[in-house]
Design a protein around this motif. Structure first.
Motif, PDB file in Angstrom:
ATOM      1  N   GLY A 133      61.989  22.549  15.070  1.00 30.63           N
ATOM      2  CA  GLY A 133      63.041  23.546  15.244  1.00 30.63           C
ATOM      3  C   GLY A 133      64.404  22.913  15.443  1.00 30.63           C
ATOM      4  N   TYR A 187      62.953  29.508  15.017  1.00 28.73           N
ATOM      5  CA  TYR A 187      62.894  30.218  13.729  1.00 28.73           C
ATOM      6  C   TYR A 187      64.206  30.086  12.970  1.00 28.73           C
ATOM      7  CZ  TYR A 187      63.160  34.274  10.600  1.00 28.73           C
ATOM      8  OH  TYR A 187      63.350  35.097   9.521  1.00 28.73           O
ATOM      9  N   GLU A 188      65.314  30.353  13.638  1.00 22.54           N
ATOM     10  CA  GLU A 188      66.607  30.317  12.960  1.00 22.54           C
ATOM     11  C   GLU A 188      66.922  28.921  12.427  1.00 22.54           C
ATOM     12  OE1 GLU A 188      69.335  31.846  15.838  1.00 22.54           O
ATOM     13  OE2 GLU A 188      69.010  33.945  15.227  1.00 22.54           O
ATOM     14  N   ILE A 228      58.717  35.803  16.582  1.00 21.44           N
ATOM     15  CA  ILE A 228      59.108  35.290  15.266  1.00 21.44           C
ATOM     16  C   ILE A 228      58.668  36.247  14.162  1.00 21.44           C
ATOM     17  CG2 ILE A 228      58.640  33.450  13.593  1.00 21.44           C
ATOM     18  CD1 ILE A 228      58.693  31.474  15.870  1.00 21.44           C
ATOM     19  N   HIS A 229      57.456  36.795  14.282  1.00 24.88           N
ATOM     20  CA  HIS A 229      56.979  37.706  13.237  1.00 24.88           C
ATOM     21  C   HIS A 229      57.883  38.927  13.115  1.00 24.88           C
ATOM     22  CE1 HIS A 229      54.295  40.783  11.378  1.00 24.88           C
ATOM     23  NE2 HIS A 229      53.959  39.759  10.627  1.00 24.88           N
ATOM     24  N   TRP A 232      61.087  37.785  11.478  1.00 23.25           N
ATOM     25  CA  TRP A 232      60.794  37.468  10.071  1.00 23.25           C
ATOM     26  C   TRP A 232      60.699  38.745   9.246  1.00 23.25           C
ATOM     27  CZ3 TRP A 232      55.594  37.633   7.654  1.00 23.25           C
ATOM     28  CH2 TRP A 232      55.515  36.945   6.452  1.00 23.25           C
ATOM     29  N   VAL A 241      55.521  32.248   5.430  1.00 30.71           N
ATOM     30  CA  VAL A 241      55.032  31.600   6.657  1.00 30.71           C
ATOM     31  C   VAL A 241      53.507  31.606   6.583  1.00 30.71           C
ATOM     32  CG1 VAL A 241      54.935  31.678   9.172  1.00 30.71           C
ATOM     33  CG2 VAL A 241      57.046  32.301   7.987  1.00 30.71           C
TER      34      VAL A 241
END
Length: 810
Positions: A133, A187-188, A228-229, A232, A241
Motif C-alpha cells: 500500500g 486501496y487508494e 475496500i470492497h 471498490w 481484485v
C-alpha cells in the motif's frame, strides 16, 4: 470415494533462497520452517534443466495444453539475468511441441531495472510485484534488514512496468493484509498505480500461532476487506481484485482464481533451489519441514509427487474438510480456507482437520459479498443524453469489455431472468399445486440462499424456456418448468428440501445441472439433496447419485452437465438441457466420453490462446461466457451461433483446430455482449427506417440490427487475424495476414454503412463511433502489398456483385 490424482499444472521454481529485504511477516524466513538455511542460495543450471524435463514429462503424459511456472524465491532477481535466462530457455526448450508455457516472476521489485525488463520482454515473462500500500503501510513490514524503507524502490519498479514500453509485462500487485493499516489508504495507493490486477492476502497464521485480533470485532479481517470492497464497488471496480472476483465466481459455482478459496484440487508443486519437490510454500507457517515431500527432480517424477499423502489429501474436495466445514452453507466458496491456516497440533487424526483460523472472517466476507446488491449506475444526462461512459458502454463500444463491464451486463440479464420467472408464475402456474410448492421453495431459498437462486436464473437456457412458457410454446406446462428450476436450486442448496417434479417423456430435467433418464411412463419424480449427494425417487425405485459420481456412467441414467475448469475460466459443456435448441443449427446429442475429452482439450488450448494473444477479450469471456453448447454440423462444415435469448451461451460444432475454436469463441461472444446491450439500450430505430443495408460479408441485404450485430462480431474476427499474423510464421502468417487485410477492409466499410444509415439513435451513433475508433486504430498497421491489393479487389468485386443483384431485386 477418493478421486484419483489429477495432474499438476502450476509450478513454483525457486531461483534464489535468500532475500534482500527482511519482511517480518514472511512465511519463508520468519515462521516455523527454517529449511531455507541449508539450501543453495542460487539454483544450479543442472537443476533447472532437470526441472524443465520433469515438467515437460508430466505435461506430455497428461496432455496438458498449458503449464504455469512462477520464478520465485526468496527474491528471484538475486539470481541475476543470466540464471533467469537459463531457467526460461530450459523451460521453453523442454515444452516445445508439448504445452504452451505461461511464465511469470514474482518479486519485491527493489532490484527491477530496464535490463531485467528487456530480458523479460525477450522471454515472455510477466511480472508480479509485492506492495502493501502507501509508504506507512508498506514500511510496517517490508523493510531492509537495517530498517530502511523499500517503498521508493518498489514504486520505481511499478512505474517502470506501468510505462508503455513494459506495460505488457505487468501481471499485478500483491498486498498482505495488516489490519493496523488504513484499508482506504492501502486501496487508494494501489489503485493509483493502475495495475492490471491486484489481490489482498490474509497473513499466514495457524491455530497454534493465531493472527492478531484487536478487541472490538470477531471478524477484523473481513471488516478490513469489506471497507475496500464497498469502496471498490462505489468506484466501479476500476481494477480486478482476485479475492473479490474469486468469491463471486465460486458463489456462481465457478472455479476460484486463488488456492485460498474454493474446492478445486491442489495442482501446484514447488521446486526448491536444491531440486527438492515441496508442497505449497504457505505450509512453512505450520511446522518445520511441513511442505517437504522427500522427493527431488533427479530421482522422482511428478506423478510420484502426486501420490504424496499431503497432495492426495488436498485433492478430495469437500470430503477432506473438517465436519463443521462440510456442513457450512458457504463451503463451496470458502473451501475451508488455505490449507496451512487449518493447522492445529493435537487435533487428532490430521492436524489439518480443522476449519481455517480465519473461519469467521471468511464467512463474514463471503456473506457480505453475496448479500450486497450491486451498486446501481447513476448516469447523468445532459442535453445530448447520457454518454457511453455514463452507461458503462465505452469499453463495449470499442469491441472489448473487461470483467467488471461484462459482469454488469450479466447482472442486468439476471434481473431480466428474475422478472421472466415471476411472470411465468403470475400468468400460468398459480392453480398448479406442484408449481405453487416450487414457487414457495424458490422464495424461501431466495431469502436464505440468494446465490443459489441466482445460479439457477443465470442458466443461459432459462430465458428461452420462460419466453416459450409465456407464449405457450414450451413443452409441458409452465408449472413443470418451475418445479424443475426449484429442484435444481434445492440440489445446489444441499439442505435436504424435497421437490416433486413432473417428468417429460422419461426425462427429469435439472436446468444447469443435468438430466436423469427414467422409465418412459414415469409421471413424477421426487428430488432431495444432502451432504454427500442427492436422490431421485420415481416409479417405485430410488436412484442415489453422489456429488462425485462423475460425468460418465457411474450412475445409470444420470447425465450431468460437464464442467471444463480452466485457469480463470469455468465453462459448461451443455449437452443435456432440452431447452438448448435455441441456436439456428441443430444441437448435438450427448457427447461420448472421448468426444467430451476432445472438447475439453480444445477449449483449454483455445483459452490459452485467448489469454496470450487476445488479453483484452479474456476477462470478459471469463466473466460472461458460462456455457458452450455442442452443435451438429451438417455435412461436416464448421458452424457456430449465439442466441439473443441465451445470454452466457454460445453454440458451436467443434472446429478442426483449437485456434479456430478461439476465433469462434471471441466472435460469438461479441453477439452475446451486444445482445445484452440491446436489451437495455436503444441504439437504433427498431424499423431501421424500413431499409435494408449492405453487409460486406453477405450476399443478401441485411436489416440494420443484423448489420450492427455482424459488424460488432467482426471487430473480434479482425482482431484475431491481426494478432495471428504476428504470432505465427511462414504460410500460416501469410494466410493470417490476408485474412486481416480482408476483414479490416470489410469491417471498416460496414462501420461506415452503419454511421451513414440515418437510423441510429444518438446513443447508437456514439456506440458506432466507438467501433470506428477501433477500426481506425488498425489502419496504420502494415500488411504486404499483395495482401492489401487482394483485399481491395475482393471488396470491390463483392460490392459490384451486390449492387448488380440489388438492381435486379428492385
Amino acid at each position: 470415494m477418493d478421486r484419483p490424482p489429477l495432474s499438476l499444472s502450476q509450478f513454483v521454481l525457486k531461483m534464489h533462497s535468500r532475500c534482500d529485504l527482511a519482511c517480518d511477516h514472511c512465511y519463508v524466513y520468519e515462521h516455523a520452517d527454517t529449511s531455507w538455511r541449508g539450501r543453495p542460495k542460487v539454483v544450479s543450471e543442472e537443476i533447472l534443466a532437470r526441472s524443465a524435463e520433469r515438467i515437460a514429462e508430466h505435461a506430455r503424459a497428461h496432455r496438458l495444453p498449458e503449464v504455469h511456472v512462477v520464478l520465485h524465491g526468496g527474491e528471484p532477481l538475486l539470481a541475476g539475468p543470466a540464471r533467469l535466462r537459463t531457467a526460461a530457455e530450459e523451460l521453453y526448450r523442454a515444452l516445445d511441441g508439448v504445452s504452451a508455457l505461461d511464465l511469470r516472476i514474482h518479486t519485491n521489485g527493489v532490484l527491477l531495472s530496464e535490463r531485467f525488463c528487456e530480458l523479460f520482454t525477450e522471454l515472455g515473462i510477466r511480472v508480479g510485484v509485492s506492495l502493501d500500500g502507501d509508504r506507512a503501510s508498506n514500511d510496517r513490514h517490508r523493510r531492509y534488514a537495517d530498517g530502511r524503507s523499500s517503498h521508493a524502490q518498489v514504486l520505481k519498479a511499478v512505474e517502470l512496468l506501468s510505462g508503455p514500453r513494459y506495460r505488457h509485462l505487468f501481471a499485478g500487485l500483491l498486498c498482505t493484509i495488516d489490519i493496523e493499516n488504513d484499508p482506504v489508504a492501502v486501496y487508494e495507493a494501489l489503485v493509483a498505480l493502475d495495475p492490471p490486477r491486484m489481490d489482498f492476502l490474509l497473513p499466514h497464521a495457524t491455530w497454534d500461532v493465531p493472527p492478531p485480533r484487536p478487541e472490538g470485532s470477531p471478524t477484523p479481517y473481513a471488516d478490513w476487506l469489506d471497507v475496500i470492497h464497498r469502496r471498490w464497488e462505489a468506484d466501479g471496480r476500476p481494477v480486478p481484485v482476485r479475492v473479490f472476483d474469486s468469491v463471486e465466481r465460486t458463489l456462481r459455482g465457478e472455479s476460484s482464481l486463488t488456492e485460498s478459496l474454493g474446492l478445486a484440487p491442489a495442482d501446484l508443486v514447488v521446486i526448491e533451489t536444491d531440486g527438492s519437490f515441496e508442497q505449497a510454500d504457505s505450509l512453512k507457517t505450520a511446522y518445520e519441514d511441513a511442505p517437504a515431500t522427500g522427493m527431488d527432480v533427479f530421482t522422482h517424477s511428478l506423478d510420484e509427487v502426486l501420490g504424496h499423502p499431503g497432495l492426495l489429501a488436498r485433492q478430495q474436495g469437500i470430503e477432506e474438510l473438517a465436519e463443521p466445514c462440510r456442513a457450512c452453507p458457504v463451503v463451496t466458496s470458502c473451501g475451508g480456507g488455505l490449507y496451512a491456516h487449518r493447522y492445529r497440533t493435537g487435533s487428532g487424526g490430521s492436524d489439518f482437520d480443522n476449519p481455517s483460523v480465519f473461519c469467521a472472517d471468511l464467512m463474514e466476507l463471503i456473506v457480505n459479498i453475496r448479500d450486497r446488491a450491486p451498486a446501481a449506475p447513476s448516469p447523468t444526462a445532459d442535453a445530448a443524453g447520457p454518454t457511453l461512459a455514463d452507461l458503462g458502454l465505452d469499453e463495449l463500444a470499442k469491441g472489448f469489455g473487461g470483467a467488471g463491464t461484462v459482469g454488469r451486463l450479466a447482472e442486468s440479464q439476471l434481473d431480466l431472468g428474475r422478472h421472466l420467472l415471476a411472470a411465468v408464475h403470475e400468468r400460468g402456474a398459480r392453480a398448479d399445486r406442484l408449481a405453487s410448492a416450487a414457487w414457495e421453495l424458490l422464495v424461501d431459498l431466495d431469502t436464505s440462499l440468494p446465490a443459489v437462486v441466482d445460479a439457477a436464473v443465470a442458466h443461459p437456457y432459462l430465458r428461452p424456456w420462460a419466453l416459450r412458457a409465456l407464449d405457450g410454446r414450451a413443452p409441458g406446462t409452465a408449472g413443470q418448468g418451475l418445479a424443475e428450476i426449484a429442484a435444481a436450486c434445492a440440489l445446489r442448496a444441499r439442505r435436504g428440501d424435497h421437490v416433486t417434479v413432473p417428468v417429460r417423456e422419461g426425462l427429469l430435467r435439472l436446468p444447469g445441472l443435468g438430466t436423469v433418464s427414467l422409465p418412459g411412463d414415469t409421471e413424477q419424480a421426487e428430488v432431495a439433496a444432502g451432504r454427500d449427494g442427492f436422490t431421485v425417487r420415481a416409479a417405485g425405485r430410488c436412484l442415489e447419485i453422489g456429488w462425485d459420481s462423475g460425468a460418465d456412467g457411474l450412475v445409470r441414467g444420470w447425465r450431468p452437465v460437464r464442467l471444463v475448469e480452466l485457469p480463470g475460466w469455468t465453462v459448461a459443456l451443455e449437452d443435456t438441457d432440452p431447452m438448448r435448441d435455441s441456436h439456428q443449427w441443430p444441437v448435438s446429442d450427448r457427447l461420448s466420453h472421448d468426444e467430451a475429452k476432445l472438447w475439453s482439450e480444445d477449449l483449454a488450448e483455445a483459452w490459452s490462446l485467448i489469454g496470450r494473444e487476445l488479453p483484452a477479450y479474456a476477462p470478459g469471456v471469463a466473466a460472461g461466457l458460462r456455457t458452450v453448447t455442442p452443435l451438429h454440423a451438417p455435412g461436416g462444415s464448421d458452424v457456430s451461433a449465439a442466441s439473443r435469448e441465451a445470454f452466457g451461451a454460445i453454440g458451436a460444432a467443434r472446429p478442426a483446430t483449437p485456434d479456430l475454436l478461439a476465433l469462434l469463441i471471441v466472435h460469438e461472444f461479441q453477439h452475446v455482449k451486444l445482445g445484452a446491450v440491446l436489451d437495455s439500450h436503444d441504439l437504433y430505430d427498431p424499423d431501421g427506417g424500413g431499409r435494408l443495408f449492405y453487409a460486406p460479408w453477405r450476399d443478401d441485404p441485411r436489416p440494420l440490427d443484423g448489420l450492427l450485430q455482424g459488424t460488432y462480431a467482426h471487430l473480434a474476427v479482425t482482431d484475431f487475424w491481426r494478432v495471428r499474423r504476428l504470432a505465427t510464421q511462414g504460410p500460416a502468417a501469410r494466410a493470417a495476414e490476408a485474412q486481416f487485410a480482408r476483414w479490416r477492409e470489410q469491417t471498416a466499410a460496414a462501420v461506415d454503412e452503419l454511421a451513414g444509415s440515418g437510423a441510429l439513435t444518438p446513443l447508437g451513433e456514439r456506440f458506432v463511433s466507438g467501433m470506428g475508433e477501433t477500426v481506425a486504430s488498425w489502419a496504420a498497421e502494415k500488411v504486404s502489398p499483395a495482401a492489401l491489393a487482394e483485399a481491395g479487389r475482393a471488396a470491390a468485386d463483392h460490392r459490384a456483385a451486390w449492387n448488380a443483384a440489388a438492381s435486379v431485386r428492385t
